[in-house]
Scaffold this motif. Structure first.
Motif, PDB file in Angstrom:
ATOM      1  N   ASP A  30       0.810  -1.214   0.000  1.00  0.00           N
ATOM      2  CA  ASP A  30       0.000   0.000   0.000  1.00  0.00           C
ATOM      3  C   ASP A  30       0.851   1.275   0.000  1.00  0.00           C
ATOM      4  O   ASP A  30       0.312   2.370  -0.198  1.00  0.00           O
ATOM      5  N   ASP A  31       2.146   1.137   0.222  1.00  0.00           N
ATOM      6  CA  ASP A  31       3.027   2.307   0.201  1.00  0.00           C
ATOM      7  C   ASP A  31       3.391   2.736  -1.223  1.00  0.00           C
ATOM      8  O   ASP A  31       3.960   3.812  -1.418  1.00  0.00           O
ATOM      9  N   TYR A  32       3.081   1.878  -2.218  1.00  0.00           N
ATOM     10  CA  TYR A  32       3.571   2.129  -3.564  1.00  0.00           C
ATOM     11  C   TYR A  32       2.491   2.019  -4.620  1.00  0.00           C
ATOM     12  O   TYR A  32       1.529   1.260  -4.489  1.00  0.00           O
ATOM     13  N   ASN A  33       2.689   2.787  -5.671  1.00  0.00           N
ATOM     14  CA  ASN A  33       1.952   2.609  -6.908  1.00  0.00           C
ATOM     15  C   ASN A  33       2.761   1.624  -7.759  1.00  0.00           C
ATOM     16  O   ASN A  33       3.993   1.620  -7.716  1.00  0.00           O
ATOM     17  N   ILE A  34       2.076   0.801  -8.538  1.00  0.00           N
ATOM     18  CA  ILE A  34       2.757  -0.251  -9.294  1.00  0.00           C
ATOM     19  C   ILE A  34       2.416  -0.143 -10.773  1.00  0.00           C
ATOM     20  O   ILE A  34       1.253   0.108 -11.134  1.00  0.00           O
ATOM     21  N   GLY A  35       3.419  -0.316 -11.596  1.00  0.00           N
ATOM     22  CA  GLY A  35       3.197  -0.335 -13.038  1.00  0.00           C
ATOM     23  C   GLY A  35       3.757  -1.598 -13.665  1.00  0.00           C
ATOM     24  O   GLY A  35       4.705  -2.192 -13.144  1.00  0.00           O
ATOM     25  N   TRP A  36       3.138  -2.006 -14.766  1.00  0.00           N
ATOM     26  CA  TRP A  36       3.661  -3.106 -15.577  1.00  0.00           C
ATOM     27  C   TRP A  36       4.203  -2.518 -16.879  1.00  0.00           C
ATOM     28  O   TRP A  36       3.526  -1.704 -17.528  1.00  0.00           O
ATOM     29  N   PHE A  37       5.400  -2.956 -17.244  1.00  0.00           N
ATOM     30  CA  PHE A  37       6.054  -2.495 -18.452  1.00  0.00           C
ATOM     31  C   PHE A  37       6.484  -3.717 -19.259  1.00  0.00           C
ATOM     32  O   PHE A  37       6.617  -4.810 -18.720  1.00  0.00           O
ATOM     33  N   ARG A  38       6.696  -3.513 -20.537  1.00  0.00           N
ATOM     34  CA  ARG A  38       7.178  -4.615 -21.359  1.00  0.00           C
ATOM     35  C   ARG A  38       8.219  -4.108 -22.344  1.00  0.00           C
ATOM     36  O   ARG A  38       8.214  -2.937 -22.724  1.00  0.00           O
ATOM     37  N   GLN A  39       9.101  -5.002 -22.718  1.00  0.00           N
ATOM     38  CA  GLN A  39      10.132  -4.656 -23.689  1.00  0.00           C
ATOM     39  C   GLN A  39      10.327  -5.817 -24.650  1.00  0.00           C
ATOM     40  O   GLN A  39      10.703  -6.917 -24.261  1.00  0.00           O
ATOM     41  N   ALA A  40      10.033  -5.528 -25.911  1.00  0.00           N
ATOM     42  CA  ALA A  40      10.233  -6.507 -26.979  1.00  0.00           C
ATOM     43  C   ALA A  40      11.634  -6.317 -27.559  1.00  0.00           C
ATOM     44  O   ALA A  40      12.215  -5.234 -27.440  1.00  0.00           O
ATOM     45  N   PRO A  41      12.191  -7.345 -28.204  1.00  0.00           N
ATOM     46  CA  PRO A  41      13.525  -7.222 -28.788  1.00  0.00           C
ATOM     47  C   PRO A  41      13.620  -6.052 -29.751  1.00  0.00           C
ATOM     48  O   PRO A  41      12.757  -5.876 -30.620  1.00  0.00           O
ATOM     49  N   GLY A  42      14.626  -5.213 -29.564  1.00  0.00           N
ATOM     50  CA  GLY A  42      14.845  -4.090 -30.458  1.00  0.00           C
ATOM     51  C   GLY A  42      13.956  -2.882 -30.199  1.00  0.00           C
ATOM     52  O   GLY A  42      14.005  -1.904 -30.953  1.00  0.00           O
ATOM     53  N   LYS A  43      13.147  -2.946 -29.150  1.00  0.00           N
ATOM     54  CA  LYS A  43      12.245  -1.829 -28.852  1.00  0.00           C
ATOM     55  C   LYS A  43      12.523  -1.279 -27.462  1.00  0.00           C
ATOM     56  O   LYS A  43      13.179  -1.907 -26.636  1.00  0.00           O
ATOM     57  N   GLY A  44      11.990  -0.094 -27.229  1.00  0.00           N
ATOM     58  CA  GLY A  44      12.106   0.515 -25.911  1.00  0.00           C
ATOM     59  C   GLY A  44      11.126  -0.097 -24.935  1.00  0.00           C
ATOM     60  O   GLY A  44      10.243  -0.875 -25.304  1.00  0.00           O
ATOM     61  N   ARG A  45      11.272   0.269 -23.697  1.00  0.00           N
ATOM     62  CA  ARG A  45      10.378  -0.244 -22.667  1.00  0.00           C
ATOM     63  C   ARG A  45       9.076   0.553 -22.687  1.00  0.00           C
ATOM     64  O   ARG A  45       9.097   1.791 -22.657  1.00  0.00           O
ATOM     65  N   GLU A  46       7.951  -0.147 -22.720  1.00  0.00           N
ATOM     66  CA  GLU A  46       6.635   0.485 -22.837  1.00  0.00           C
ATOM     67  C   GLU A  46       5.789   0.154 -21.613  1.00  0.00           C
ATOM     68  O   GLU A  46       5.703  -1.009 -21.220  1.00  0.00           O
ATOM     69  N   GLY A  47       5.169   1.162 -21.038  1.00  0.00           N
ATOM     70  CA  GLY A  47       4.259   0.931 -19.934  1.00  0.00           C
ATOM     71  C   GLY A  47       2.929   0.424 -20.456  1.00  0.00           C
ATOM     72  O   GLY A  47       2.369   1.010 -21.381  1.00  0.00           O
ATOM     73  N   VAL A  48       2.424  -0.658 -19.903  1.00  0.00           N
ATOM     74  CA  VAL A  48       1.139  -1.198 -20.349  1.00  0.00           C
ATOM     75  C   VAL A  48       0.021  -0.906 -19.366  1.00  0.00           C
ATOM     76  O   VAL A  48      -1.136  -0.762 -19.775  1.00  0.00           O
ATOM     77  N   ALA A  49       0.319  -0.796 -18.079  1.00  0.00           N
ATOM     78  CA  ALA A  49      -0.730  -0.521 -17.098  1.00  0.00           C
ATOM     79  C   ALA A  49      -0.101  -0.045 -15.794  1.00  0.00           C
ATOM     80  O   ALA A  49       1.050  -0.366 -15.499  1.00  0.00           O
ATOM     81  N   ALA A  50      -0.869   0.717 -15.047  1.00  0.00           N
ATOM     82  CA  ALA A  50      -0.419   1.178 -13.732  1.00  0.00           C
ATOM     83  C   ALA A  50      -1.625   1.257 -12.812  1.00  0.00           C
ATOM     84  O   ALA A  50      -2.749   1.510 -13.250  1.00  0.00           O
ATOM     85  N   ILE A  51      -1.371   1.060 -11.519  1.00  0.00           N
ATOM     86  CA  ILE A  51      -2.439   1.104 -10.534  1.00  0.00           C
ATOM     87  C   ILE A  51      -1.967   1.911  -9.336  1.00  0.00           C
ATOM     88  O   ILE A  51      -0.829   1.775  -8.875  1.00  0.00           O
ATOM     89  N   PRO A  62      -3.344   2.213 -24.730  1.00  0.00           N
ATOM     90  CA  PRO A  62      -4.377   1.920 -25.731  1.00  0.00           C
ATOM     91  C   PRO A  62      -4.171   0.550 -26.383  1.00  0.00           C
ATOM     92  O   PRO A  62      -5.151  -0.085 -26.792  1.00  0.00           O
ATOM     93  N   SER A  63      -2.939   0.086 -26.434  1.00  0.00           N
ATOM     94  CA  SER A  63      -2.658  -1.182 -27.100  1.00  0.00           C
ATOM     95  C   SER A  63      -3.172  -2.394 -26.311  1.00  0.00           C
ATOM     96  O   SER A  63      -3.283  -3.480 -26.871  1.00  0.00           O
ATOM     97  N   VAL A  64      -3.487  -2.206 -25.025  1.00  0.00           N
ATOM     98  CA  VAL A  64      -3.941  -3.343 -24.218  1.00  0.00           C
ATOM     99  C   VAL A  64      -5.304  -3.102 -23.568  1.00  0.00           C
ATOM    100  O   VAL A  64      -5.877  -4.017 -22.969  1.00  0.00           O
TER     101      VAL A  64
END
Length: 130
Positions: A30-51, A62-64
Motif C-alpha cells: 500500500d506504500d507504492y503505486n505499481i506499473g507493468w512495463f514490457r520490452q520486446a527485442p529491439g524496442k524501448g520499454r513500454e508501460g502497459v498498465a499502472a495502478i 491503448p494497445s492493451v
C-alpha cells in the motif's frame, strides 16, 4: 530493502490468457503505486498498465485496453496483470515497477522510453505464438 518478484510468464497461442504476478517484499504494498512495463527485442520499454496505491486509479495503454486488467491484493502484497486475447505483438519481457509517485508511472503508460522508478522487478517472458 524493497524487492519486486515478477512471475507468471509463459508461451501461449494467439487468443490465450496469462496472469502475471508482481510480489512485493520488504515493504507494504500500500506504500507504492505499481506499473507493468514490457520490452520486446529491439524496442524501448513500454508501460502497459499502472495502478495507484489505493487500488482504484488505473491506467492502461491503448494497445492493451479492454484486454488486460491490473489489480492488487494487499493481503498478498501482490499486483496482478490479467492478460486476455493475447496477440503475437504482446510478446515481450514484462517487468513490474514500484514508485511512490503515481504521476511518474502514468507518464510511462502507453509510451516507449527509458524510465527511472524506485524499484524494478527482474522480468518475466511472455511469448504469444501465431
Amino acid at each position: 530493502d524493497v524487492q519486486l518478484q515478477a512471475s507468471g510468464g509463459g508461451l501461449v497461442h494467439t487468443g490465450g490468457s496469462l496472469r502475471l504476478s508482481c510480489a512485493v517484499s520488504g515493504s507494504t504494498l500500500d506504500d507504492y503505486n505499481i506499473g507493468w512495463f514490457r520490452q520486446a527485442p529491439g524496442k524501448g520499454r513500454e508501460g502497459v498498465a499502472a495502478i495507484g496505491s489505493g487500488g482504484t486509479v488505473k491506467y492502461y495503454s491503448p494497445s492493451v485496453k479492454g484486454r488486460f486488467t491490473i489489480s492488487r491484493d494487499s493481503a498478498k502484497n501482490t499486483v496482478f496483470l490479467q492478460m486476455n486475447s493475447l496477440k503475437p505483438d504482446d510478446t515481450a519481457v514484462y517487468y513490474c515497477a514500484a514508485d511512490s509517485n503515481l504521476a511518474n508511472l502514468r507518464k510511462g503508460v502507453g509510451a516507449e522510453g527509458t524510465y527511472e522508478y524506485e524499484y524494478w522487478g527482474q522480468g518475466t517472458q511472455v511469448t504469444v505464438s501465431s
